[in-house]
Design an enzyme around this catalytic site. Structure first.
Site, short mmCIF file in Angstrom:
data_model
loop_
_atom_site.label_atom_id
_atom_site.label_comp_id
_atom_site.label_asym_id
_atom_site.label_seq_id
_atom_site.Cartn_x
_atom_site.Cartn_y
_atom_site.Cartn_z
N HIS A 1 1.93 46.92 -12.50
CA HIS A 1 0.54 46.53 -12.80
C HIS A 1 -0.24 47.65 -13.48
O HIS A 1 -1.04 47.39 -14.37
CB HIS A 1 -0.15 46.10 -11.51
N SER B 1 -6.91 44.81 -15.73
CA SER B 1 -7.10 44.11 -14.45
C SER B 1 -8.53 43.57 -14.35
O SER B 1 -8.93 42.76 -15.17
CB SER B 1 -6.75 45.05 -13.29
#
Length: 260
Positions: free
Chosen positions: A238, A86
Site C-alpha cells: 500500500h 490513499s
C-alpha cells in the site's frame, strides 16, 4: 482553512497529498527529486501534520481546503498535476470530479473510489491511544506501547513520525486523533459523481496491496475516470511510494511531463 505546505522547485505545479496519519514530510525524498523539473507543493491535510485541527473531516471539506490553497498560491489550473495517496487520493478524486477545471492531470496512489472498510485501522487507533503522553519520556516507550497493538515495525515507525515535543518538553501527536476516530467511517466513504473526470489520470497500485482490485480496475475506475491508466508496481504494497520510490518517480515524472 489555511493548510500548511512546503514548496520547492520551478515549473508546472505538482501538488502532493499524503494519506491517513501521514504528513508532507513522508514525501520529501521524492519531492526533492521532482523539484528538479516541477514546482512541487507538498501539503499537510486538515487534522494532520502542521495544518489546523477541526472536528469536521470529510472529503468535500478537504477538497475545499486544497482549492483554497490553489487560490492562495495563484496556481493555474491548466498546469496542475494533483497527486494523492490513499486518503489523499480520495481527496484528489473528489476535487477532480467536483472541479475538473482546476486541474490538468490527476495521479492516485493505491486507492479506489469505492467505499473502504476502515475496520483495519482499529489496531492503529488502539495503539495510538495506548501511548500515555503525559508519562512518556522517550520514543522507545511510545514504540513499546504501540507494539501491544501493532506488530509491524515499519507501520510503528511511520506512526512515530507524528510524535513531537511541545515547548514545555511534553510529547504530543500531530494528528487530531479525536476527530479522525470520530470520522473514520467518513474517511472510508465512496467517491461518486454524476459526471466523470475526462482529463488524463494515472492510478498506481501496489501489486501486494488489495486497495485497488481487479473489479476497480475494470469497472469502478473507468466509470469515473475514463481517460485513465492503472499501473501496477508488482513488488510494492500500500505504501508504494515508500517501497518502490524509483518506480513511482519514473511513472509520475513521465505522466506529468507528457503533453496531451
Amino acid at each position: 482553512m489555511q493548510l500548511h505546505y512546503r514548496e520547492q522547485g520551478q515549473g508546472r505545479p505538482l501538488v502532493i497529498l499524503h494519506g491517513l496519519f501521514g504528513t508532507l514530510d513522508n514525501w520529501q525524498s521524492l519531492a526533492r527529486r521532482w523539484a528538479e523539473q516541477f514546482c512541487v507543493i507538498a501539503v499537510d491535510l486538515r487534522n494532520h501534520g502542521r495544518s489546523p485541527h477541526s472536528d469536521e473531516h470529510s472529503y468535500e471539506l478537504m477538497a475545499q481546503d486544497v482549492l483554497e490553497l490553489f487560490d492562495t498560491l495563484g496556481l493555474d489550473g491548466s498546469q496542475i498535476t494533483l497527486l494523492g495517496h490513499s486518503m489523499g487520493g480520495k481527496v484528489a478524486m473528489r476535487l477532480a470530479l467536483s472541479h475538473p477545471e482546476r486541474l490538468a492531470k490527476l495521479v492516485v496512489l493505491d486507492i479506489a473510489p469505492r467505499f473502504s472498510d476502515m475496520r483495519h485501522q482499529d489496531d492503529i487507533l488502539a495503539g495510538l491511544q495506548a501511548v500515555n503522553l503525559a508519562q512518556l519520556e522517550n520514543r522507545q516507550q511510545a514504540d513499546e506501547a504501540l507494539a501491544q497493538h501493532i506488530k509491524w515495525p515499519d507501520v510503528r515507525q511511520f506512526l512515530l513520525k507524528n510524535l513531537y515535543r511541545r515547548d514545555d518538553n511534553t510529547f504530543a501527536w500531530r494528528p487530531n486523533l479525536a476527530a479522525l476516530t470520530a470520522e473514520m467511517e467518513a474517511i472510508g466513504a465512496e467517491i461518486t459523481a454524476e459526471t466523470p473526470f475526462l482529463k488524463p489520470t494515472l492510478f498506481i497500485r501496489g501489486g501486494k496491496s488489495d486497495y485497488i482490485s481487479t473489479e476497480d480496475k475494470l469497472y469502478h475506475i473507468p466509470q469515473l475516470f475514463p481517460n485513465s491508466v492503472v499501473e501496477t508496481v508488482v513488488d510494492a504494497g500500500h505504501w508504494v511510494h515508500a517501497e518502490a520510490p524509483d518506480k513511482v518517480y519514473e511513472l509520475v515524472t513521465t505522466f506529468a511531463s507528457a503533453n496531451y
